[in-house]
Enzyme design. Structure first.
Site, PDB file in Angstrom:
ATOM      1  N   GLY A 267       0.822  -1.196   0.000  1.00  0.00           N
ATOM      2  CA  GLY A 267       0.000   0.000   0.000  1.00  0.00           C
ATOM      3  C   GLY A 267       0.859   1.249   0.000  1.00  0.00           C
ATOM      4  N   CYS A 268       0.259   2.379  -0.342  1.00  0.00           N
ATOM      5  CA  CYS A 268       1.013   3.625  -0.468  1.00  0.00           C
ATOM      6  C   CYS A 268       1.500   4.141   0.895  1.00  0.00           C
ATOM      7  CB  CYS A 268       0.196   4.671  -1.206  1.00  0.00           C
ATOM      8  SG  CYS A 268      -1.463   4.948  -0.548  1.00  0.00           S
ATOM      9  N   PHE A 269       0.582   4.270   1.866  1.00  0.00           N
ATOM     10  CA  PHE A 269       1.011   4.660   3.211  1.00  0.00           C
ATOM     11  C   PHE A 269       2.008   3.651   3.761  1.00  0.00           C
ATOM     12  CE2 PHE A 269      -2.960   7.333   4.050  1.00  0.00           C
ATOM     13  CZ  PHE A 269      -2.252   8.516   4.207  1.00  0.00           C
TER      14      PHE A 269
ATOM     15  N   ALA B 195       5.565   4.261   2.400  1.00  0.00           N
ATOM     16  CA  ALA B 195       6.236   5.427   2.978  1.00  0.00           C
ATOM     17  C   ALA B 195       6.645   5.179   4.432  1.00  0.00           C
ATOM     18  CB  ALA B 195       5.323   6.647   2.887  1.00  0.00           C
TER      19      ALA B 195
END
Length: 324
Positions: A134-136, A139
């Site tokens: 996932g994107c979060f 990061a």
């Protein structure tokens, strides 16, 4: 040339994936599948591709392509794969959250490897099926993995991260509408975001006794990118911390550690993650920035494809940010 198929090509991730693959020197797009736009040109959904390609969306699936990307809504990849038995030789990269957790990684004879190259590069090289992070999750993990690897996440970690409106998908919702989003900021899913599961599994794979992760996601009034800050108790010096990060990411082509302060525009439109460290008393602050649609989704999917197929990891991903 490798033949690639895209399932769910009309959304943001499908559009970015199409843009990258059209410029990939070793890939040709075999089909772009869409249930809502079959027969229409891809540029009708992605006007940035007008004049770049005349490919049309299709309602047909070639089950024998070399690689297929699933850009479907969360929960839909499982049903799609049940209905469409791809060849045993087809490599599958799923961009949903259907197969990211250990409990979900084995599905109808397919074993999905968690596709964060900075953590699982060698496993990805040998994988036939990959679950894109996932994107979060991307990061935050990149912000914290070096500390977990050093056993330094002994205390609670607090994370604040703000994402652009594209993180909500192409469908219009009350909180992605321009008149609500512009000049506005809000939090959502405090302490319960769905990416916490995959983040915790990765951190605990490196440090079994890692401290609790407290995560507050926010919506920002911009379109692309994630700006994440994580802070926790850390006894070592800032020099020690930089040494940990530089060593951990020494072979990571897309994750760069900066001693200068960083900003979101440095990475928007690229597959890079930039990381900066700051220490105040015994608190270490880690800042991590990515483009949610690229390193947080489609760019990382192509990075995984490159590893799986034995290509140079950066192939097709030489993208430059516009910082002005």
């Amino acid at each position: 040339m490798i033949r690639a198929g895209i399932i769910g090509g009309s959304g943001y991730t499908g559009g970015e994936l199409t843009r990258i693959l059209l410029n990939h020197p070793k890939v040709s797009i075999d089909f772009i599948y869409s249930t809502t736009r079959a027969g229409k040109k891809v540029s009708t959904a992605h006007p940035d591709l007008l004049g770049v390609t005349g490919i049309e969306f299709t309602g047909e699936v070639n089950l024998n392509v070399d690689v297929v990307f699933l850009c479907l809504g969360h929960g839909n990849s499982t049903s799609f794969l049940k209905e469409h038995p791809f060849s045993a030789d087809t490599k599958i990269i799923d961009l949903s959250n259907d197969f990211r957790l250990h409990a979900d990684a084995n599905f109808i004879g397919k074993n999905f490897i968690y596709g964060l190259p900075e953590l699982n590069r060698e496993s990805i090289r040998n994988a036939n099926h990959v679950a894109n992070p996932g994107c979060f999750a991307t990061a935050i993990q990149l912000a914290l993995l070096p500390l977990a690897d050093a056993g330094a996440l002994e205390h609670t970690v607090h994370v604040n991260a703000v994402t652009g409106s594209t993180g909500a998908g192409v469908g219009l919702t009350a909180t992605s509408h321009f008149s609500w989003r512009t000049n506005n900021v809000s939090w959502y899913k405090p302490f319960t975001h769905q990416h916490l599961g995959e983040i915790n599994e990765s951190l605990h794979s490196l440090q079994n006794n890692a401290g609790d992760l407290i995560f507050l996601p926010s919506r920002g009034n911009f379109t692309r990118g994630i700006f994440a800050t994580a802070y926790t108790h850390y006894e070592g010096s800032l020099t020690d911390a930089y040494s940990l990060y530089q060593k951990f990411y020494a072979k990571a082509l897309f994750t760069q550690v900066s001693e200068d302060e960083i900003s979101l525009k440095q990475v928007v439109n690229t597959n890079y993650c930039h990381i900066h460290l700051h220490k105040h008393n015994n608190i270490l602050l880690v800042t991590s920035v990515i483009d949610n649609l690229l390193k947080g989704a489609s760019g990382q999917a192509v990075q995984n494809m490159n590893l799986m197929l034995g290509f140079d990891e950066t192939e097709g991903l030489q993208l430059k940010a516009g910082v002005f």
